[in-house]
Design a protein around this motif. Structure first.
Motif, short mmCIF file in Angstrom:
data_model
loop_
_atom_site.label_atom_id
_atom_site.label_comp_id
_atom_site.label_asym_id
_atom_site.label_seq_id
_atom_site.Cartn_x
_atom_site.Cartn_y
_atom_site.Cartn_z
N TRP A 1 -26.19 18.92 0.61
CA TRP A 1 -26.73 18.67 1.95
C TRP A 1 -27.49 19.88 2.46
CZ3 TRP A 1 -28.71 15.51 5.01
CH2 TRP A 1 -28.80 15.74 6.37
N ASP A 2 -26.93 21.07 2.29
CA ASP A 2 -27.61 22.29 2.74
C ASP A 2 -28.96 22.44 2.04
OD1 ASP A 2 -25.52 22.89 4.44
OD2 ASP A 2 -24.59 24.33 3.08
N GLU A 3 -29.00 22.17 0.75
CA GLU A 3 -30.25 22.26 -0.01
C GLU A 3 -31.26 21.20 0.45
OE1 GLU A 3 -32.96 23.91 -2.48
OE2 GLU A 3 -30.97 24.73 -2.05
N THR A 4 -30.75 20.01 0.74
CA THR A 4 -31.61 18.93 1.23
C THR A 4 -32.23 19.31 2.57
OG1 THR A 4 -30.26 17.28 0.08
CG2 THR A 4 -31.67 16.49 1.87
N LEU A 5 -31.43 19.82 3.49
CA LEU A 5 -31.93 20.25 4.80
C LEU A 5 -32.97 21.36 4.66
CD1 LEU A 5 -28.89 20.36 7.25
CD2 LEU A 5 -30.84 18.82 7.28
N LYS A 6 -32.71 22.28 3.76
CA LYS A 6 -33.64 23.38 3.53
C LYS A 6 -35.00 22.85 3.09
CE LYS A 6 -34.11 27.34 0.44
NZ LYS A 6 -33.47 28.05 -0.67
N LYS A 7 -35.00 21.88 2.18
CA LYS A 7 -36.26 21.32 1.70
C LYS A 7 -36.96 20.48 2.77
CE LYS A 7 -35.32 21.67 -3.14
NZ LYS A 7 -35.37 21.09 -4.45
N ILE A 8 -36.19 19.78 3.58
CA ILE A 8 -36.79 19.00 4.67
C ILE A 8 -37.49 19.95 5.65
CG2 ILE A 8 -36.28 17.57 6.70
CD1 ILE A 8 -34.07 16.24 4.98
N ARG A 9 -36.85 21.05 5.96
CA ARG A 9 -37.47 22.03 6.86
C ARG A 9 -38.75 22.60 6.26
NH1 ARG A 9 -31.87 24.02 7.48
NH2 ARG A 9 -31.05 22.93 9.29
N GLN A 10 -38.76 22.79 4.94
CA GLN A 10 -39.94 23.34 4.27
C GLN A 10 -41.13 22.39 4.35
OE1 GLN A 10 -38.54 24.16 0.29
NE2 GLN A 10 -37.70 26.15 0.86
N ILE A 11 -40.86 21.09 4.43
CA ILE A 11 -41.97 20.13 4.50
C ILE A 11 -42.28 19.74 5.94
CG2 ILE A 11 -41.62 19.22 2.17
CD1 ILE A 11 -40.23 16.79 3.44
N GLY A 12 -41.74 20.46 6.88
CA GLY A 12 -42.09 20.23 8.28
C GLY A 12 -41.00 19.62 9.14
N GLY A 13 -39.84 19.36 8.58
CA GLY A 13 -38.71 18.89 9.37
C GLY A 13 -38.63 17.40 9.59
N ASP A 14 -39.56 16.63 9.06
CA ASP A 14 -39.53 15.20 9.23
C ASP A 14 -39.72 14.54 7.86
OD1 ASP A 14 -39.18 13.06 10.91
OD2 ASP A 14 -41.23 13.02 11.63
N ALA A 15 -38.90 13.55 7.55
CA ALA A 15 -39.00 12.90 6.25
C ALA A 15 -38.47 11.48 6.36
CB ALA A 15 -38.20 13.67 5.21
N SER A 16 -38.96 10.61 5.52
CA SER A 16 -38.45 9.24 5.47
C SER A 16 -37.09 9.24 4.78
CB SER A 16 -39.42 8.35 4.69
OG SER A 16 -39.35 8.66 3.30
N ILE A 17 -36.38 8.15 4.94
CA ILE A 17 -35.07 8.01 4.31
C ILE A 17 -35.20 8.09 2.79
CG2 ILE A 17 -35.08 5.49 4.27
CD1 ILE A 17 -32.00 7.63 5.04
N ASP A 18 -36.29 7.56 2.24
CA ASP A 18 -36.48 7.62 0.78
C ASP A 18 -36.65 9.06 0.30
OD1 ASP A 18 -36.25 4.86 0.45
OD2 ASP A 18 -38.39 4.55 0.81
N ILE A 19 -37.35 9.87 1.08
CA ILE A 19 -37.52 11.29 0.73
C ILE A 19 -36.17 12.00 0.82
CG2 ILE A 19 -38.59 13.48 1.42
CD1 ILE A 19 -40.54 11.52 0.05
N VAL A 20 -35.41 11.73 1.88
CA VAL A 20 -34.09 12.35 2.04
C VAL A 20 -33.18 11.98 0.87
CG1 VAL A 20 -32.01 12.44 3.48
CG2 VAL A 20 -34.27 12.51 4.55
N LYS A 21 -33.19 10.71 0.49
CA LYS A 21 -32.38 10.28 -0.66
C LYS A 21 -32.80 11.00 -1.93
CE LYS A 21 -31.49 5.52 0.79
NZ LYS A 21 -31.78 4.11 0.48
N ALA A 22 -34.10 11.09 -2.17
CA ALA A 22 -34.60 11.74 -3.38
C ALA A 22 -34.24 13.23 -3.40
CB ALA A 22 -36.11 11.56 -3.50
N LEU A 23 -34.42 13.90 -2.26
CA LEU A 23 -34.07 15.32 -2.19
C LEU A 23 -32.58 15.55 -2.38
CD1 LEU A 23 -36.34 16.41 0.81
CD2 LEU A 23 -36.66 16.99 -1.62
N ALA A 24 -31.76 14.69 -1.76
CA ALA A 24 -30.31 14.82 -1.90
C ALA A 24 -29.87 14.55 -3.33
CB ALA A 24 -29.60 13.88 -0.93
N ALA A 25 -30.47 13.55 -3.97
CA ALA A 25 -30.13 13.25 -5.36
C ALA A 25 -30.52 14.41 -6.27
CB ALA A 25 -30.82 11.96 -5.81
N GLN A 26 -31.70 14.97 -6.06
CA GLN A 26 -32.14 16.11 -6.86
C GLN A 26 -31.21 17.31 -6.66
OE1 GLN A 26 -35.92 17.79 -5.72
NE2 GLN A 26 -36.32 18.49 -7.82
N ALA A 27 -30.84 17.58 -5.42
CA ALA A 27 -29.94 18.70 -5.13
C ALA A 27 -28.59 18.49 -5.80
CB ALA A 27 -29.78 18.88 -3.63
#
Length: 120
Positions: free
Chosen positions: A86-112
């Motif tokens: 979760w911490d890694e996912t939040l970090k990446k979301i912030r890097q892309i501007g703090g806004d993301a779709s649910i599909d992006i959040v799922k993909a980032l969380a799965a990758q992390a």
């Protein structure tokens, strides 16, 4: 309204832990007011993440209770439940501007999660 994925995560985690689901009042705090919590639960219901009982009218929410998680909600909770992922996912979301779709959040969380468990 921007989706606050920290609130979404909290709703998923608390609902999964409770036998009786979760009442919207359980999430109201300094960070999230009643309307914010209710709108998020309503969106989560519309998005198929939770089954919820919602009473509203005249632009106000009167009663909001999350009854249970759906299959999709369980899957998302599984992705977001690991604190390091979760911490890694939040970090990446912030890097892309703090806004993301649910599909992006799922993909980032799965990758992390895969990185943490040595799958990637």
């Amino acid at each position: 309204m921007r989706i606050d994925y920290s609130l979404v995560r909290r709703i998923l985690m608390n609902t999964a832990d409770g036998k009786e689901g979760a009442d919207a009042r359980d999430f109201v705090c300094d960070q999230w007011d009643w309307d914010t919590v209710c709108k998020h639960i309503d969106l989560m219901r519309e998005g198929g993440l939770v089954k919820a009982s919602i009473q509203h009218g005249d632009g106000h929410y009167y009663y909001v209770h999350v009854n249970r998680l759906t299959w999709e909600g369980q899957q998302l909770m599984a992705l977001l439940s690991n604190e390091r992922a979760w911490d890694e996912t939040l970090k990446k979301i912030r890097q892309i501007g703090g806004d993301a779709s649910i599909d992006i959040v799922k993909a980032l969380a799965a990758q992390a999660a895969m990185n943490i468990f040595g799958i990637l």
